[in-house]
Design a protein around this motif. Structure first.
Motif, PDB file in Angstrom:
ATOM      1  N   ALA A  47       0.822  -1.213   0.000  1.00  0.00           N
ATOM      2  CA  ALA A  47       0.000   0.000   0.000  1.00  0.00           C
ATOM      3  C   ALA A  47       0.855   1.262   0.000  1.00  0.00           C
ATOM      4  N   LEU A  48       2.062   1.181   0.567  1.00  0.00           N
ATOM      5  CA  LEU A  48       2.951   2.343   0.604  1.00  0.00           C
ATOM      6  C   LEU A  48       3.325   2.831  -0.793  1.00  0.00           C
ATOM      7  N   ASN A 236     -13.710   8.036  -1.750  1.00  0.00           N
ATOM      8  CA  ASN A 236     -12.322   7.678  -2.050  1.00  0.00           C
ATOM      9  C   ASN A 236     -11.626   7.016  -0.868  1.00  0.00           C
ATOM     10  N   LEU A 237     -12.001   7.390   0.350  1.00  0.00           N
ATOM     11  CA  LEU A 237     -11.427   6.756   1.535  1.00  0.00           C
ATOM     12  C   LEU A 237     -11.726   5.257   1.519  1.00  0.00           C
ATOM     13  N   VAL A 238     -12.980   4.916   1.258  1.00  0.00           N
ATOM     14  CA  VAL A 238     -13.380   3.507   1.216  1.00  0.00           C
ATOM     15  C   VAL A 238     -12.777   2.806   0.001  1.00  0.00           C
ATOM     16  N   ALA A 239     -12.794   3.484  -1.156  1.00  0.00           N
ATOM     17  CA  ALA A 239     -12.309   2.864  -2.389  1.00  0.00           C
ATOM     18  C   ALA A 239     -10.811   2.583  -2.337  1.00  0.00           C
ATOM     19  N   THR A 361      -7.976  11.760   1.044  1.00  0.00           N
ATOM     20  CA  THR A 361      -8.342  10.535   1.763  1.00  0.00           C
ATOM     21  C   THR A 361      -7.754   9.276   1.124  1.00  0.00           C
ATOM     22  N   ILE A 362      -7.215   9.388  -0.087  1.00  0.00           N
ATOM     23  CA  ILE A 362      -6.704   8.191  -0.767  1.00  0.00           C
ATOM     24  C   ILE A 362      -5.474   7.618  -0.067  1.00  0.00           C
ATOM     25  N   LEU A 367      -3.279   3.417   3.593  1.00  0.00           N
ATOM     26  CA  LEU A 367      -2.605   3.100   4.850  1.00  0.00           C
ATOM     27  C   LEU A 367      -3.551   2.372   5.801  1.00  0.00           C
ATOM     28  N   LEU A 368      -4.776   2.865   5.887  1.00  0.00           N
ATOM     29  CA  LEU A 368      -5.770   2.253   6.765  1.00  0.00           C
ATOM     30  C   LEU A 368      -6.050   0.812   6.346  1.00  0.00           C
TER      31      LEU A 368
END
Length: 440
Positions: A47-48, A236-239, A361-362, A367-368
């Protein structure tokens, strides 16, 4: 028909070659994700890669638009493409020398993200300048169409080339597509000067901070657009968390692997391709804001749950279809709202402010998603006994924790949609009639 083609000739040339270059870049990114996950087995480290790409984009976008409103759009695009190509060549050199390390990839992705930060508003305004206003919805559908074709072809081509010729061959293809797009833009595409736009050119004597402030001021004065942007920031946070979790689940499952990941990603592209064809030909909706809300509610409230509870590639592919087929419809309606309501001479600044607000939020989501998989839900599912309630829902073994995360994302996505709908509906009711006419 001839007048139609003639009026969009420059758009067709720019659109097709940039899409080809996008395909090459996407293939490299896909191959590097697989390479890194196979090396580390970590969702967070994978993800990084995306976090490093998006972090400079989010942090600097708000200034990039103010700068690109002053600069020649063609020169900006050429310069940024060149820098991105240099980063690709560096990756290839490190690979051939067997020196490529994760931190190299993070650093180069950060540079690519910075270049994209400057290029995106320039490219967005360039597309506006070469497209007649009456064709905005059709050309937006065409751009969604090319994006979906790229999504389909990326995993297919990248996996095939990766399997038979290695990751260095994927990077070579990427460089060839860059050369085609670069030379076409340099030699065959003329982008009108901002002074030729109806609204006039930006004042180059205006300070950078004042230019940035003007973009923020526009959004503050147009709250319906602002809340649409914030709604999509939640989406976008969820996606992005979804994107971080997907390879961690599919690459870990016994019935998964990189070929299955490629097929599942290809179905997302097939869905967006179908959606792009639909949006290119359907008439304008009566209420664009409502379309944006409903499409995202359907996508977020179905795909995540199907990925959470589905234990076969078939269900994963169905989830991708339902999750992505309506995205081009959302994108086209948002695109028309932004291009028809924001003055051309402000678009670079406003688009950049929008990029910062909508996309910050992406990296948080990536990261989340990685943390939820590696540090919380995979360890949780490892402690679950075979035949327990949670293993019955999400399966057992590596990848079951990622499935659990999809369930959490489904709840979060539905909650975000329900929360913002009342706000958007109220703002639309309060907006002046002349503003509403642009949103319908």
């Amino acid at each position: 028909m001839n007048n139609y083609i003639k009026g969009l000739k420059t758009f067709f040339i720019l659109w097709s070659t940039q899409a080809l270059s996008h395909l090459g870049s996407a293939m490299t990114n896909f191959a590097l994700v697989i390479w890194l996950y196979e090396k580390t087995g970590s969702a967070i480290q994978t993800a990084l890669l995306s976090i490093c790409s998006y972090a400079p984009y989010v942090l600097m976008s708000i200034f990039a638009g103010a700068l690109t409103d002053r600069w020649d759009k063609k020169k900006v695009m050429l310069t940024c493409d060149t820098m991105a190509a240099v980063c690709t060549v560096v990756v290839l050199i490190l690979l051939k020398a067997d020196l490529l390390m994760p931190w190299h990839m993070y650093m180069l992705n950060a540079i690519n993200g910075l270049m994209n930060t400057v290029q995106q508003p320039a490219s967005d305004v360039a597309m506006t300048l070469v497209t007649p206003k009456e064709h905005y919805q059709k050309t937006s559908g065409m751009r969604s169409f090319s994006n979906s074709v790229v999504t389909i072809l990326t995993p297919v081509f990248a996996t095939m080339i990766l399997s038979f010729a290695g990751i260095d061959a994927v990077i070579c293809v990427d460089f060839i597509t860059f050369l085609v797009a670069f030379l076409t833009l340099l030699l065959f595409v003329q982008i009108p000067d901002m002074k030729e736009a109806d609204e006039g050119a930006v004042d180059n004597k205006e300070s950078l901070l004042k230019s940035v402030a003007s973009g923020l001021h526009y959004l503050n004065e147009n709250r319906l657009i602002l809340y649409l942007i914030l709604f999509l920031a939640g989406v976008n946070l969820v996606a992005s968390a979804f994107d971080a979790v997907l390879p961690a689940m599919i690459l870990s499952k016994e019935n998964g692997g990189k070929m299955v990941l490629g097929v599942v990603n290809a179905f997302a592209g097939i869905a967006t391709l179908i959606g792009s064809i639909i949006v290119t030909f359907i008439p304008a909706p009566k209420n664009r804001v409502r379309v944006i809300y409903i499409t995202m509610l359907i996508s977020l409230s179905t795909e995540n749950f199907l990925l959470a509870f589905g234990h076969s590639p078939l269900i994963w592919c169905i989830g991708q279809i339902i999750g992505w087929i309506l995205v081009p419809l959302m994108s086209a309606n948002l695109d028309v709202i932004l291009r028809t309501t924001i003055p051309t001479n402000l678009q670079g600044r406003v688009f950049s402010c929008r990029n910062t607000l909508q996309f910050f939020t992406i990296p948080v989501g990536f990261l989340l998603g990685g943390i939820l998989v590696d540090s919380i839900f995979e360890p949780l599912m490892e402690r679950e006994a075979e035949g327990s309630f949670l293993t019955a829902l999400f399966g057992s073994g590596k990848g079951s924790g990622a499935a659990f995360v999809f369930f959490i994302l489904g709840i979060a996505g539905t909650a975000i949609c329900l929360f913002f709908w009342q706000i958007l509906k109220n703002r639309q009711n309060e907006a002046p009639e002349e503003s509403l006419s642009e949103l319908k």
